[in-house]
Write an enzyme that holds these catalytic residues in place. Structure first.
Site, PDB file in Angstrom:
ATOM      1  N   ASN A 251       0.857  -1.181   0.000  1.00  0.00           N
ATOM      2  CA  ASN A 251       0.000   0.000   0.000  1.00  0.00           C
ATOM      3  C   ASN A 251       0.896   1.235   0.000  1.00  0.00           C
ATOM      4  O   ASN A 251       2.034   1.193   0.474  1.00  0.00           O
ATOM      5  CB  ASN A 251      -0.868   0.013   1.261  1.00  0.00           C
ATOM      6  CG  ASN A 251      -1.815   1.199   1.301  1.00  0.00           C
ATOM      7  OD1 ASN A 251      -2.407   1.577   0.279  1.00  0.00           O
ATOM      8  ND2 ASN A 251      -1.956   1.815   2.469  1.00  0.00           N
TER       9      ASN A 251
ATOM     10  N   SER B 126       4.827   6.847   2.445  1.00  0.00           N
ATOM     11  CA  SER B 126       5.377   5.554   2.844  1.00  0.00           C
ATOM     12  C   SER B 126       4.749   4.460   1.994  1.00  0.00           C
ATOM     13  O   SER B 126       3.548   4.496   1.723  1.00  0.00           O
ATOM     14  CB  SER B 126       5.051   5.255   4.314  1.00  0.00           C
ATOM     15  OG  SER B 126       5.488   6.299   5.149  1.00  0.00           O
TER      16      SER B 126
ATOM     17  N   HIS C 242       0.883   5.228   1.288  1.00  0.00           N
ATOM     18  CA  HIS C 242       0.172   6.087   2.235  1.00  0.00           C
ATOM     19  C   HIS C 242       0.845   7.457   2.275  1.00  0.00           C
ATOM     20  O   HIS C 242       2.073   7.540   2.385  1.00  0.00           O
ATOM     21  CB  HIS C 242       0.175   5.439   3.623  1.00  0.00           C
ATOM     22  CG  HIS C 242      -0.574   6.244   4.625  1.00  0.00           C
ATOM     23  ND1 HIS C 242      -1.949   6.269   4.668  1.00  0.00           N
ATOM     24  CD2 HIS C 242      -0.154   7.096   5.588  1.00  0.00           C
ATOM     25  CE1 HIS C 242      -2.334   7.095   5.627  1.00  0.00           C
ATOM     26  NE2 HIS C 242      -1.267   7.610   6.194  1.00  0.00           N
TER      27      HIS C 242
ATOM     28  N   ASP D  60      -2.768   0.822   7.904  1.00  0.00           N
ATOM     29  CA  ASP D  60      -1.574   1.632   7.624  1.00  0.00           C
ATOM     30  C   ASP D  60      -0.436   1.301   8.587  1.00  0.00           C
ATOM     31  O   ASP D  60       0.405   2.154   8.880  1.00  0.00           O
ATOM     32  CB  ASP D  60      -1.901   3.141   7.689  1.00  0.00           C
ATOM     33  CG  ASP D  60      -2.944   3.546   6.661  1.00  0.00           C
ATOM     34  OD1 ASP D  60      -2.957   2.951   5.570  1.00  0.00           O
ATOM     35  OD2 ASP D  60      -3.738   4.459   6.951  1.00  0.00           O
TER      36      ASP D  60
HETATM   37  C1  GRF Z   1      -2.664   8.660  -2.899  1.00  0.00           C
HETATM   38  O1  GRF Z   1      -2.420   9.875  -2.261  1.00  0.00           O
HETATM   39  C2  GRF Z   1      -2.268   7.529  -2.011  1.00  0.00           C
HETATM   40  O2  GRF Z   1      -1.196   7.831  -1.171  1.00  0.00           O
HETATM   41  C3  GRF Z   1      -3.485   7.279  -1.208  1.00  0.00           C
HETATM   42  O3  GRF Z   1      -4.548   7.501  -2.089  1.00  0.00           O
HETATM   43  C4  GRF Z   1      -4.146   8.417  -3.102  1.00  0.00           C
HETATM   44  C5  GRF Z   1      -4.473   7.828  -4.440  1.00  0.00           C
HETATM   45  O4  GRF Z   1      -4.298   8.738  -5.490  1.00  0.00           O
HETATM   46  N1  GRF Z   1      -3.446   5.957  -0.631  1.00  0.00           N
HETATM   47  P1  GRF Z   1      -4.502   8.273  -6.996  1.00  0.00           P
HETATM   48  O5  GRF Z   1      -5.902   7.690  -7.119  1.00  0.00           O
HETATM   49  O6  GRF Z   1      -3.449   7.263  -7.315  1.00  0.00           O
HETATM   50  O7  GRF Z   1      -4.374   9.514  -7.827  1.00  0.00           O
END
Ligand code: GRF
Length: 217
Positions: free
Chosen positions: A111, A140, A113, A149
């Protein structure tokens, strides 16, 4: 001898700009992964359009059609495991996952984050970093475990919070860094460099004491 490409399934809920970065990286001659499917839980997720534009199978599994979280997750597992991937990549997938799902893909799910974990799990990370007066912020990439997370972090990218930034401008900067960082992390995983063993991240056959750092360019 060339290795087979690592099969990757991407799960998302929204825009999918990270998916796009992962797709774009596939045109690098040494890319060692291949996105074989994209699954979204929301019909309006633009990531589904991005997948189709790149001839990647795109599937909608709408969580609102399932009464129980586990039923939704079982439907996801059934879809994903039609062609079992080497890695599941969460890219803006906005559902809390139960152990049914996280245990099934333990060590095989990443994932991204938008904070320097363990700071600010959950939502509104940019505003929380600003409110705390932090000088540094970032993202991260971590193995997914049953803790939200909370799984072992493998890679971070850091930026300094300049005066005058607000949550929106900070989010844009973090997003740009995400697009550099996520394909690299998946590439390293595909090369067998990252592993999860006994709830600890390993890198190049050694326990990873501090996450790899990608600095702002
Ligand atoms: C990103 O900021 C990621 O860190 C979070 O969700 C957002 C997804 O953005 N988990 P996108 O849909 O890839 O533009």
């Amino acid at each position: 001898m060339s290795h087979p490409l690592l099969k990757v399934v991407v799960l998302l809920s929204g825009n999918g700009s990270n998916l796009q970065a992962l797709i774009d990286y596939q045109s690098q001659p040494d890319c060692q992964y291949k996105i074989v499917k994209v699954i979204a839980n929301k019909p309006e997720a633009y990531g589904l359009v991005r997948a189709k534009q790149s001839q990647i199978p795109a599937v909608l599994i709408d969580h609102t059609h399932y009464q129980r979280r586990e039923d939704f997750e079982q439907a996801l597992i059934n879809e994903i495991d039609q062609e079992p991937p080497g890695l599941v990549v969460l890219a803006g997938f906005m559902r809390i996952l139960t152990p049914l799902f996280t245990e099934h893909y333990i060590g095989k799910m990443l994932n991204i984050h938008p904070s320097l974990l363990p700071k600010y799990p959950g939502l509104n990370t940019h505003q929380r970093a600003l409110d705390a007066g932090d000088r540094l912020h970032g993202l991260s990439i971590h193995f997914v475990t049953s803790e939200l997370d909370g799984g072992p972090v493998i890679l971070q990218a850091t930026l300094s919070i300049q005066p005058g930034l607000n949550a929106d401008s900070l989010q844009k900067k973090v997003h740009q860094l995400e697009h550099q960082a996520y394909p690299l992390a998946v590439q390293y995983y595909a090369q067998g460099q990252f592993e999860l063993k006994n709830n600890q991240a390993w890198y190049k056959n050694q326990p990873l004491m501090t996450p790899l750092q990608l600095s702002e360019r």
